[in-house]
Design an enzyme around this catalytic site. Structure first.
Site, short mmCIF file in Angstrom:
data_model
loop_
_atom_site.label_atom_id
_atom_site.label_comp_id
_atom_site.label_asym_id
_atom_site.label_seq_id
_atom_site.Cartn_x
_atom_site.Cartn_y
_atom_site.Cartn_z
N ASN A 1 7.14 9.23 4.27
CA ASN A 1 5.79 8.81 4.49
C ASN A 1 5.18 8.68 3.09
O ASN A 1 4.79 9.83 2.59
CB ASN A 1 4.97 10.08 5.38
CG ASN A 1 3.60 9.60 5.53
OD1 ASN A 1 2.94 8.66 4.89
ND2 ASN A 1 3.03 10.35 6.45
N ARG B 1 7.30 5.38 7.26
CA ARG B 1 6.02 5.33 8.20
C ARG B 1 5.29 4.46 7.71
O ARG B 1 5.07 4.34 6.29
CB ARG B 1 5.50 6.64 7.99
CG ARG B 1 4.06 6.71 8.80
CD ARG B 1 3.20 7.61 8.71
NE ARG B 1 2.02 7.60 9.40
CZ ARG B 1 0.90 8.05 8.85
NH1 ARG B 1 0.72 8.55 7.77
NH2 ARG B 1 -0.27 7.89 9.73
N HIS C 1 -1.70 6.94 15.03
CA HIS C 1 -0.87 7.87 15.28
C HIS C 1 0.07 7.58 16.57
O HIS C 1 0.49 8.52 17.28
CB HIS C 1 -1.78 9.14 15.82
CG HIS C 1 -2.81 9.51 14.79
ND1 HIS C 1 -4.04 9.71 15.23
CD2 HIS C 1 -2.63 9.85 13.62
CE1 HIS C 1 -4.95 10.16 13.91
NE2 HIS C 1 -3.97 10.19 13.12
N ARG D 1 -14.64 11.83 9.13
CA ARG D 1 -14.88 10.40 9.84
C ARG D 1 -15.88 10.69 10.96
O ARG D 1 -15.67 11.55 11.76
CB ARG D 1 -13.54 9.80 10.21
CG ARG D 1 -12.80 9.20 9.06
CD ARG D 1 -11.60 8.46 9.59
NE ARG D 1 -10.58 8.91 8.61
CZ ARG D 1 -9.19 8.94 9.24
NH1 ARG D 1 -8.98 8.71 10.22
NH2 ARG D 1 -8.44 9.12 8.23
N GLU E 1 6.69 13.52 13.82
CA GLU E 1 6.69 12.10 13.72
C GLU E 1 7.94 11.83 13.05
O GLU E 1 8.67 10.72 13.25
CB GLU E 1 5.54 11.59 12.91
CG GLU E 1 4.39 11.63 13.65
CD GLU E 1 3.18 11.97 12.78
OE1 GLU E 1 2.79 12.91 12.38
OE2 GLU E 1 2.27 10.74 13.03
#
Ligand code: AMP
Length: 397
Positions: A8, A89, A178, A239, A382
Site C-alpha cells: 500500500n 492497493r 474500502h 471529513r 485487506e
C-alpha cells in the site's frame, strides 16, 4: 507455495506485508515512512521481532530496494526469486476496472487518468508500482482496487440526481471506497454465521479515520456510503461526510474562500477534529467525552446517528439483514461507539450483549442469542485479499 508482497504505497510511505500463499501466513510486515524527508522511518516485523531504523529514503525506489535487501539480509527470504508476485492497493479504479488487473503500461495510464478522483492516492500508487517494477523486473505485479467491489452497485444506487451529462462527460457518480475491506469482512461474516455467502445479507461498518458503510447482498456490494470521493457519507476523523452543498458557496461568500479551499476544510478540518475541536483521533475525543466535554459527546452522537441512518436504510433496501459487522480502527476498538450504534437499533430487534462487546480487536459476536440481527466485530484484513487476488490474477501456482 508462493510468497506474495502486498503493498500500500502512499505519497511518503510504503506499507507492506509478505505473505506465504495459499496458507495466508504473514512472514514479514512493516512500513517505510517519511520518504523524501531528511530522516525516514523503516519498521519491520518478522519472526516475532520488531525492528526500527532511520534510513535516508530520497524516493520510493530507495525504500523498495532497502526493503528487498533487508528481506534477504535477515534471511526472511533466501533469495528474491522466492517472491512470486506483488499486489498493489489502488484507491480509485473508476469504471475502467471491474476486477483486479495485471499491471501493464495501459493499466498504469488508466490509474493516472483517474487521478482527478483520487489526487492524494492514485499518483502515489503509481510511484510505488514503478519502484517495485524496477527492483523486481521479472515479477508479476497486480493492482487491486478499492472501488472494484462496489462496481456491482445497481445504477439507482450509484447515480446522483444531477444533470445526466455530468455522468457522461465527467463520470460523476458514486464509486465507493474500502471495497477490499468490505469484501473481506462480508465473506468472513457469512462464514461466522455458517450461511452460504449467496444467501447472506451483511451491513459492514468500516470505521477508521476514513469510514464507510456498505450493504452487501449475496457477496455483492449493492450500496455504500462513500461517493465520487471519500468525502461523502458519515462523519470521519477529519471529513464532514454528507451535508447540504450550499454550505460550500455560503462559506465561500462569508469567508472569502474559494470552493477548493472550503472543500479542503471539509476533508481535513471537519469530522471529529472540527466538531470536537480537539483531535481527529477517537481516543482523544473519548477522553474528552469521559471528562464531560459536551462537544466530544456530541461528536460521537452525531456520527452514531448518521451510521444508524445508513444501517436502517440498507436494512430496508436489502429487505433484511443477517449481520452487522464492525471493522477498522474504531469499529474494532471503540466499545462505547458500537454500544451507541447498536442501542439505537432496538426497533429492529437488535440486542447488544454488553459483556461480549467489552473487547477490542478480536473477532467476536456482540449481540445476544435472541437478537434478530447478529452483530460481530471482524478485524479487517485487506492484505490477505490483495495477496489472494494477486495469486488469482497473475495465475501463480
Ligand atoms: P484506522 O484508520 O482504521 O487506522 O483507524 C484509526 C482510528 O481508530 C483512530 O480514530 C483511532 O483513534 C482509532 N483507534 C485505533 N486504536 C484504538 C483503540 N485501541 N481504542 C480506541 N480507538 C482506537
Amino acid at each position: 507455495m508462493a510468497k506474495i508482497m502486498a503493498v500500500n504505497a502512499g505519497s511518503s510511505s510504503i506499507k507492506f506485508q509478505l505473505l506465504e500463499m495459499p496458507e495466508e501466513t504473514v512472514i514479514a510486515s512493516g512500513v517505510m515512512e517519511r520518504i523524501g524527508l531528511e530522516k525516514g522511518i523503516f519498521t519491520i516485523k518478522y519472526a516475532g521481532k520488531k525492528e526500527e531504523t532511520n534510513p535516508v529514503l530520497p524516493t520510493h525506489a530507495e525504500g523498495v530496494q532497502l526493503l528487498l535487501d533487508t528481506l534477504v539480509e535477515k534471511g526472511i527470504v533466501k533469495s528474491l526469486d522466492e517472491i512470486s508476485g506483488v499486489g498493489h492497493r489502488v484507491v480509485q479504479g473508476g469504471e475502467y476496472f471491474k476486477d483486479s488487473a495485471l499491471v501493464t503500461e495501459d493499466v498504469i495510464q488508466k490509474i493516472q487518468d483517474l487521478a482527478d478522483l483520487a489526487p492524494l492516492h492514485n499518483p502515489a500508487h503509481i510511484i510505488g508500482i514503478k519502484a517495485f517494477q524496477k527492483a523486481l523486473p521479472n515479477v508479476k505485479q497486480v493492482v487491486v482496487f478499492d472501488t472494484v467491489f462496489h462496481q456491482t452497485m445497481p445504477e439507482e444506487a450509484y447515480m446522483y440526481a444531477t444533470p445526466y451529462e455530468w455522468y457522461e462527460k465527467y463520470g460523476i457518480r458514486k464509486y465507493g471506497a474500502h471495497g477490499t475491506s468490505h469484501q473481506y469482512v462480508s465473506q468472513r461474516a457469512a462464514e461466522l454465521i455458517n450461511k452460504p455467502l449467496k444467501d447472506t445479507k451483511t451491513i459492514v461498518c468500516h470505521l477508521g479515520n476514513g469510514a464507510s458503510i456498505c450493504a452487501v447482498d449475496g457477496g455483492k456490494s449493492v450500496d455504500t456510503s462513500m461517493g465520487l470521493t471519500p468525502l461523502e457519507g458519515i462523519p470521519m476523523g477529519t471529513r464532514s461526510g454528507n451535508l447540504d452543498p450550499t454550505v460550500v458557496s455560503y462559506i465561500c461568500e462569508k469567508e472569502g474562500k474559494t470552493a477548493a479551499e472550503v472543500v479542503n476544510i471539509l476533508n481535513k478540518k471537519s469530522g471529529y477534529l472540527g466538531m470536537s475541536g480537539r483531535s481527529n483521533d477517537a481516543r482523544d475525543v473519548t477522553a474528552g467525552m469521559e471528562a464531560g466535554d459536551h462537544r466530544c459527546k456530541l461528536t460521537f452522537d452525531v456520527q452514531a446517528k448518521r451510521i444508524v441512518d445508513y444501517i436502517a436504510s440498507y436494512y430496508v433496501y436489502m429487505g433484511g439483514c443477517d449481520v452487522i459487522a464492525f471493522t477498522a480502527g474504531m469499529g474494532e476498538n471503540l466499545i462505547h461507539l458500537r454500544k451507541n450504534i447498536l442501542n439505537r437499533l432496538g426497533v429492529l430487534g437488535v440486542k447488544l450483549d454488553e459483556n461480549a462487546n467489552n473487547v477490542r480487536a478480536v473477532e467476536q459476536e456482540i449481540t445476544t442469542k435472541d437478537s434478530k440481527i447478529r452483530a460481530f466485530i471482524i478485524p479487517t484484513n485487506e492484505e490477505v485479499m490483495i495477496a489472494r487476488d494477486t495469486v488469482r490474477i497473475a495465475n501463480i501456482k
